[in-house]
Design a protein around this motif. Structure first.
Motif, mmCIF file in Angstrom:
data_model
loop_
_atom_site.group_PDB
_atom_site.id
_atom_site.type_symbol
_atom_site.label_atom_id
_atom_site.label_comp_id
_atom_site.label_asym_id
_atom_site.label_seq_id
_atom_site.Cartn_x
_atom_site.Cartn_y
_atom_site.Cartn_z
ATOM 1 N N THR A 125 2.641 -10.224 -31.085
ATOM 2 C CA THR A 125 1.810 -9.900 -29.923
ATOM 3 C C THR A 125 1.728 -8.389 -29.787
ATOM 4 O O THR A 125 2.540 -7.654 -30.365
ATOM 5 N N ASN A 126 0.786 -7.896 -29.005
ATOM 6 C CA ASN A 126 0.674 -6.454 -28.782
ATOM 7 C C ASN A 126 1.957 -5.881 -28.198
ATOM 8 O O ASN A 126 2.338 -4.754 -28.503
ATOM 9 N N GLU B 122 4.870 -6.659 -28.963
ATOM 10 C CA GLU B 122 5.868 -6.533 -30.027
ATOM 11 C C GLU B 122 5.560 -5.392 -31.002
ATOM 12 O O GLU B 122 6.359 -5.103 -31.886
ATOM 13 N N ARG C 99 2.044 -14.460 -35.933
ATOM 14 C CA ARG C 99 1.496 -13.135 -35.634
ATOM 15 C C ARG C 99 2.233 -12.508 -34.446
ATOM 16 O O ARG C 99 2.563 -13.180 -33.486
#
Length: 88
Positions: free
Chosen positions: A4-5, A7, A2
């Motif tokens: 990250t914010n 990214e 997943r």
């Protein structure tokens, strides 16, 4: 893996393929606009696609083992096509 914010940037997300609940391709990220993700739905090779805006929280962005970014969502292609056309 997943994202990250940090990214969740246009450079990383634009062009990402979006897969629906049955693992089928339902669209791709066109661009980000005011905290929303504008998704091109339908069409062929980008021609005739309908842009719709969905909240970023409705998409789960990941990176596969090759480093390619994609997203999964519970929306179906028909649900996205039924949304109003997005205009910047």
């Amino acid at each position: 893996m997943r994202l990250t914010n940090a990214e969740l940037t246009p450079e990383i997300l634009e062009g990402a393929t979006i897969y629906g609940p049955k693992d089928e391709k339902i669209g791709s990220v066109d661009h980000l606009h005011s905290g929303q993700v504008v998704v091109d739905v339908g069409g062929f090779l980008g021609i005739g696609a309908k842009p719709v805006a969905v909240p970023a929280s409705q998409l789960d962005f990941m990176r596969d083992e090759d480093g390619d970014v994609h997203a999964v969502t519970t929306w179906t292609k028909d649900q996205l096509k039924g949304m109003p056309t997005h205009r910047d």
